[in-house]
Design an enzyme around this catalytic site. Structure first.
Site, short mmCIF file in Angstrom:
data_model
loop_
_atom_site.label_atom_id
_atom_site.label_comp_id
_atom_site.label_asym_id
_atom_site.label_seq_id
_atom_site.Cartn_x
_atom_site.Cartn_y
_atom_site.Cartn_z
N HIS A 72 0.44 -1.06 -0.09
CA HIS A 72 -0.26 0.05 -0.04
C HIS A 72 0.79 1.42 -0.14
O HIS A 72 1.88 1.35 0.19
CB HIS A 72 -0.50 -0.16 1.00
CG HIS A 72 -2.60 -0.92 1.06
ND1 HIS A 72 -2.91 -0.79 1.78
CD2 HIS A 72 -2.15 -2.16 0.02
CE1 HIS A 72 -3.76 -1.64 1.49
NE2 HIS A 72 -3.72 -2.39 0.27
N GLU A 95 1.09 3.59 1.95
CA GLU A 95 1.26 4.28 3.08
C GLU A 95 2.88 3.36 3.78
O GLU A 95 3.26 3.94 4.19
CB GLU A 95 0.25 4.59 4.35
CG GLU A 95 -1.21 4.98 3.81
CD GLU A 95 -1.51 3.83 3.01
OE1 GLU A 95 -1.60 3.24 2.06
OE2 GLU A 95 -3.00 4.24 3.96
N CYS A 98 -5.65 2.16 5.82
CA CYS A 98 -6.76 0.44 6.52
C CYS A 98 -6.21 -0.24 7.55
O CYS A 98 -5.06 0.75 8.03
CB CYS A 98 -6.58 -0.82 5.29
SG CYS A 98 -4.09 -1.21 4.97
N CYS A 156 -2.00 0.03 7.83
CA CYS A 156 -1.37 0.59 7.61
C CYS A 156 -1.33 1.64 8.66
O CYS A 156 -0.39 3.11 9.14
CB CYS A 156 -1.90 1.75 6.34
SG CYS A 156 -1.77 1.23 4.45
#
Lengths: 146, 146
Positions: free
Chosen positions: A55, A57, A85, A88
């Protein structure tokens, strides 16, 4: 009209999200800012890298910690186009970032759906910055996939 | 006495945890097993890599997905010596691993302290495998740091 700092950095995160879009990745982008300097930029690469952890992040945190030479992002602000999420948010928690600024809500996978301490208690949260632009990018992406 | 499969693979995870210990890292190890084959091994490297996301599980998931050539770990079991934190549980959730087996509980940072769906609903969870060995390694580590 004056652009706020949050808008300025969210635009940089949106530019990253657009790069994800152009690669057929879910368009999420993130930047890490330290003392008014962007020290890391990343976008979602889960498909390209075949990696469910890639992801925006996660990559931005890894890059920022590498840039700083330490595993804590104290004094840094993480800008991300979509609400993180739980994975993260947990990573942002471990990083002890001083701030999290996000654009659109994630009504299905956002960390605020989980009850418990994921972020560090000192992390200041700002949400809804350039929300429409961030959300529209996601909506356009999923519309194009139909 | 016959050794169970879970014990066999947890021993491999413990060997990884010992590698972390030897590097002065918090001793957590993980392996990913697919069709009775260990396809990924990793240990905590947060200090060595200056990366708060470099938990054993995160690296094991990335390596396993890379080995499989796809971002889903369906059919795989993740063995880890310590109960995953929320970040790692979120990652295991995204990976859709079929199983999670862990040794010691993490009473401070374990994902079971968080309320909400972090793991995939189909992931089968087994806990407490070689719990004493996994916990003792952690206790010895923190004792040695005092």
């Amino acid at each position: 009209m004056n652009e706020s700092k949050d808008e300025k950095y969210m635009k940089a995160a949106l530019a990253e999200a657009q790069k994800a879009y152009d690669r057929q990745e879910i368009p999420v982008g993130a930047v890490v800012v330290c003392k008014d300097l962007i020290i890391a930029k990343a976008h979602n690469l889960t498909e390209t890298l075949n990696d469910p952890t890639a992801h925006a992040e996660m990559q931005a945190i890894t890059a920022a910690a590498n840039w700083l030479g330490g595993k804590y992002l104290t004094g840094c602000i993480i800008y991300v186009t979509l609400e993180p999420c739980a994975m993260c948010a947990g990573a942002i928690g471990w990083s002890q970032a001083s701030g999290l600024v996000y654009g659109a809500r994630d009504e299905k996978k956002g960390y605020t759906l989980v009850k418990g301490q994921l972020l560090h208690p000192k992390t200041k949260i700002v949400k809804g910055v350039m929300e429409k632009e961030c959300r529209d990018l996601m909506l356009n992406f999923f519309k194009s996939k139909r």
